[in-house]
Design a protein around this motif. Structure first.
Motif, PDB file in Angstrom:
ATOM      1  N   LEU A  36      18.884 -25.072 -23.163  1.00  0.00           N
ATOM      2  CA  LEU A  36      17.426 -25.009 -23.321  1.00  0.00           C
ATOM      3  C   LEU A  36      16.990 -23.566 -23.500  1.00  0.00           C
ATOM      4  O   LEU A  36      17.422 -22.683 -22.754  1.00  0.00           O
ATOM      5  N   PRO A  37      16.109 -23.292 -24.474  1.00  0.00           N
ATOM      6  CA  PRO A  37      15.719 -21.899 -24.734  1.00  0.00           C
ATOM      7  C   PRO A  37      14.743 -21.335 -23.702  1.00  0.00           C
ATOM      8  O   PRO A  37      14.768 -20.145 -23.405  1.00  0.00           O
ATOM      9  N   GLU A  38      13.871 -22.193 -23.156  1.00  0.00           N
ATOM     10  CA  GLU A  38      12.848 -21.706 -22.232  1.00  0.00           C
ATOM     11  C   GLU A  38      13.374 -21.689 -20.795  1.00  0.00           C
ATOM     12  O   GLU A  38      13.942 -22.663 -20.312  1.00  0.00           O
ATOM     13  N   LYS A  39      13.167 -20.569 -20.107  1.00  0.00           N
ATOM     14  CA  LYS A  39      13.607 -20.424 -18.721  1.00  0.00           C
ATOM     15  C   LYS A  39      12.884 -21.411 -17.812  1.00  0.00           C
ATOM     16  O   LYS A  39      13.480 -21.985 -16.894  1.00  0.00           O
ATOM     17  N   GLU A  40      11.594 -21.637 -18.075  1.00  0.00           N
ATOM     18  CA  GLU A  40      10.816 -22.564 -17.247  1.00  0.00           C
ATOM     19  C   GLU A  40      11.351 -23.989 -17.364  1.00  0.00           C
ATOM     20  O   GLU A  40      11.437 -24.721 -16.374  1.00  0.00           O
ATOM     21  N   ALA A  41      11.731 -24.383 -18.566  1.00  0.00           N
ATOM     22  CA  ALA A  41      12.280 -25.722 -18.774  1.00  0.00           C
ATOM     23  C   ALA A  41      13.612 -25.875 -18.047  1.00  0.00           C
ATOM     24  O   ALA A  41      13.897 -26.923 -17.451  1.00  0.00           O
ATOM     25  N   ARG A  42      14.438 -24.814 -18.093  1.00  0.00           N
ATOM     26  CA  ARG A  42      15.718 -24.865 -17.379  1.00  0.00           C
ATOM     27  C   ARG A  42      15.500 -24.989 -15.878  1.00  0.00           C
ATOM     28  O   ARG A  42      16.175 -25.765 -15.198  1.00  0.00           O
ATOM     29  N   SER A  43      14.554 -24.235 -15.355  1.00  0.00           N
ATOM     30  CA  SER A  43      14.281 -24.271 -13.923  1.00  0.00           C
ATOM     31  C   SER A  43      13.764 -25.638 -13.487  1.00  0.00           C
ATOM     32  O   SER A  43      14.161 -26.160 -12.435  1.00  0.00           O
ATOM     33  N   LYS A  44      12.898 -26.223 -14.296  1.00  0.00           N
ATOM     34  CA  LYS A  44      12.374 -27.544 -13.973  1.00  0.00           C
ATOM     35  C   LYS A  44      13.467 -28.595 -13.967  1.00  0.00           C
ATOM     36  O   LYS A  44      13.542 -29.453 -13.079  1.00  0.00           O
ATOM     37  N   ALA A  45      14.347 -28.531 -14.962  1.00  0.00           N
ATOM     38  CA  ALA A  45      15.449 -29.493 -15.041  1.00  0.00           C
ATOM     39  C   ALA A  45      16.408 -29.325 -13.871  1.00  0.00           C
ATOM     40  O   ALA A  45      16.853 -30.309 -13.272  1.00  0.00           O
ATOM     41  N   PHE A  46      16.722 -28.079 -13.523  1.00  0.00           N
ATOM     42  CA  PHE A  46      17.587 -27.833 -12.379  1.00  0.00           C
ATOM     43  C   PHE A  46      16.948 -28.326 -11.084  1.00  0.00           C
ATOM     44  O   PHE A  46      17.611 -28.908 -10.225  1.00  0.00           O
ATOM     45  N   GLY A  47      15.650 -28.088 -10.948  1.00  0.00           N
ATOM     46  CA  GLY A  47      14.951 -28.530  -9.745  1.00  0.00           C
ATOM     47  C   GLY A  47      15.000 -30.034  -9.569  1.00  0.00           C
ATOM     48  O   GLY A  47      15.128 -30.542  -8.445  1.00  0.00           O
ATOM     49  N   THR A  48      14.907 -30.752 -10.694  1.00  0.00           N
ATOM     50  CA  THR A  48      14.987 -32.211 -10.635  1.00  0.00           C
ATOM     51  C   THR A  48      16.367 -32.674 -10.184  1.00  0.00           C
ATOM     52  O   THR A  48      16.510 -33.652  -9.446  1.00  0.00           O
ATOM     53  N   CYS A  49      17.409 -31.956 -10.617  1.00  0.00           N
ATOM     54  CA  CYS A  49      18.789 -32.391 -10.357  1.00  0.00           C
ATOM     55  C   CYS A  49      19.302 -31.962  -8.990  1.00  0.00           C
ATOM     56  O   CYS A  49      20.198 -32.615  -8.440  1.00  0.00           O
ATOM     57  N   ILE A  50      18.776 -30.869  -8.443  1.00  0.00           N
ATOM     58  CA  ILE A  50      19.314 -30.338  -7.188  1.00  0.00           C
ATOM     59  C   ILE A  50      19.232 -31.366  -6.073  1.00  0.00           C
ATOM     60  O   ILE A  50      20.187 -31.555  -5.294  1.00  0.00           O
ATOM     61  N   ALA A  51      18.086 -32.044  -5.958  1.00  0.00           N
ATOM     62  CA  ALA A  51      17.928 -33.046  -4.897  1.00  0.00           C
ATOM     63  C   ALA A  51      18.970 -34.145  -5.037  1.00  0.00           C
ATOM     64  O   ALA A  51      19.573 -34.581  -4.047  1.00  0.00           O
ATOM     65  N   HIS A  52      19.199 -34.596  -6.268  1.00  0.00           N
ATOM     66  CA  HIS A  52      20.195 -35.648  -6.508  1.00  0.00           C
ATOM     67  C   HIS A  52      21.596 -35.173  -6.115  1.00  0.00           C
ATOM     68  O   HIS A  52      22.350 -35.898  -5.473  1.00  0.00           O
ATOM     69  N   ILE A  53      21.936 -33.954  -6.510  1.00  0.00           N
ATOM     70  CA  ILE A  53      23.270 -33.430  -6.226  1.00  0.00           C
ATOM     71  C   ILE A  53      23.493 -33.308  -4.718  1.00  0.00           C
ATOM     72  O   ILE A  53      24.570 -33.631  -4.204  1.00  0.00           O
ATOM     73  N   CYS A  54      22.479 -32.856  -3.980  1.00  0.00           N
ATOM     74  CA  CYS A  54      22.589 -32.755  -2.521  1.00  0.00           C
ATOM     75  C   CYS A  54      22.874 -34.128  -1.902  1.00  0.00           C
ATOM     76  O   CYS A  54      23.724 -34.261  -1.007  1.00  0.00           O
ATOM     77  N   VAL A  55      22.166 -35.145  -2.381  1.00  0.00           N
ATOM     78  CA  VAL A  55      22.358 -36.500  -1.858  1.00  0.00           C
ATOM     79  C   VAL A  55      23.752 -37.010  -2.201  1.00  0.00           C
ATOM     80  O   VAL A  55      24.442 -37.593  -1.361  1.00  0.00           O
ATOM     81  N   PHE A  56      24.198 -36.790  -3.448  1.00  0.00           N
ATOM     82  CA  PHE A  56      25.539 -37.235  -3.846  1.00  0.00           C
ATOM     83  C   PHE A  56      26.609 -36.598  -2.969  1.00  0.00           C
ATOM     84  O   PHE A  56      27.516 -37.271  -2.475  1.00  0.00           O
ATOM     85  N   LEU A  57      26.513 -35.281  -2.774  1.00  0.00           N
ATOM     86  CA  LEU A  57      27.544 -34.559  -2.039  1.00  0.00           C
ATOM     87  C   LEU A  57      27.644 -35.030  -0.594  1.00  0.00           C
ATOM     88  O   LEU A  57      28.739 -35.297  -0.089  1.00  0.00           O
ATOM     89  N   GLN A  58      26.496 -35.128   0.095  1.00  0.00           N
ATOM     90  CA  GLN A  58      26.570 -35.515   1.507  1.00  0.00           C
ATOM     91  C   GLN A  58      27.046 -36.953   1.656  1.00  0.00           C
ATOM     92  O   GLN A  58      27.755 -37.280   2.610  1.00  0.00           O
TER      93      GLN A  58
END
Length: 312
Positions: A231-253
């Motif tokens: 993704l070219p825009e930093k804001e778009a990357r941050s938003k996408a990462f923010g959406t995924c972080i919660a999921h990844i935390c749940v998967f890992l635990q």
């Protein structure tokens, strides 16, 4: 084992020890367990209420999140009332059929939760990698079908377990289960007979569900991260990462604690029993306890609506 120590025929009542080696302090261990259970119930019920009342949250991601919350409520409620009864009121006895039912429900809801986590990962994959097609792929009809499918899959995989115990074994070495709840292998090890079929069944189910779900979850997030990094825009990357972080935390635990419990019960003979049972008991509470906290903090729409409910 001498024949005199074998109990003839299927016992009507089994005895759950709790946490072997920590019997004298179980009353104190029950306090944080109870606190986690209460927080888990409040958090997941609040999550369900928010998703139900806020029409903007009637989207696949939040519907799957509601399914996850309902599963967590059911999973924790299958275990904690009896566990606290053991810790605080010395209610160690459980009917044999009730034990098999608890075992079936626990492993069934674990299988359902794994399936929902896979569905959530695939939903995020389509939303981020194919955003224009997301609404046409993940329709409400598909979400309902996925929910039904994970329940049917859990029933098919888990239901044979209690039957293999009830109808394969008539003699038992003991009626005492060195555990705080009725877990498959903990019950199987009581039987006086060839338990290889039951062990193979347990391994087959665990690896079939876990490896299948983890493989597709991992592939989904590999593709998600590749797309996000492009993704070219930093804001778009941050938003996408923010959406995924919660999921990844749940998967890992969920999966890390699950693998620890699974492998120590089968191959961790050098690990003290109280450590294994304590972590297995905690594992049953951590996902229901953490999931609403993780999603409530990381998901802006839920966080904003909860604040509006609490501070009108």
């Amino acid at each position: 084992m001498p024949l005199s120590n074998i109990t003839a025929f299927t016992p009507s009542v089994l005895t759950l020890i709790g946490i072997p080696g920590l019997e004298s302090v179980q009353c104190w261990i029950g306090i944080p367990f109870c606190a986690m259970y209460i927080i888990a119930m409040i958090g997941n019920v609040l999550l369900l209420v928010v998703i139900k009342l806020e029409r903007s949250l009637h989207e696949p991601m939040y519907i799957f999140l509601g399914m996850l919350g309902a599963t967590d409520i059911a999973l924790a409620s299958c275990i904690m009332p009896k566990m606290l009864g053991i810790f605080w009121f010395h209610l160690h006895d459980i009917y044999f059929d009730s034990c098999l039912l608890q075992m079936c429900l626990i492993h069934g809801f674990q299988c359902v939760e794994s399936g929902i986590l896979l569905a959530m990962a695939l939903d995020r994959y389509v939303a981020i990698c194919y955003p224009l097609r997301h609404s046409t792929i993940f329709t409400h009809k598909l979400v309902s079908q996925v929910g039904a499918l994970v329940i049917v899959r859990a029933a098919i995989f888990v239901f044979p377990g209690p039957l293999l115990i009830k109808y394969r074994f008539q003699f038992y070495y003991t009626t005492v289960i060195a555990h705080s709840y009725c877990e498959h292998m903990a019950v199987v090890k009581l039987a006086a007979g060839d338990i290889s079929v039951n062990k193979i069944y347990g391994l087959l189910v665990a690896f079939s569900v876990t490896i299948f779900d983890l493989t597709f979850i991992t592939l989904s997030y590999v593709q998600i991260f590749i797309t996000v990094f492009c993704l070219p825009e930093k804001e778009a990357r941050s938003k996408a990462f923010g959406t995924c972080i919660a999921h990844i935390c749940v998967f890992l635990q969920f999966y890390i604690l699950g693998f620890f419990s699974f492998f120590t019960h089968r191959f961790g003979s050098h690990i003290p029993p109280y450590i294994h049972i304590l972590f297995s008991s905690i594992y049953m509470l951590v996902p229901p306890f953490l999931n609403p906290l993780v999603y409530g903090v990381k998901t802006k729409q839920i966080r904003v609506y909860v604040v509006k409910m609490c501070c009108p």
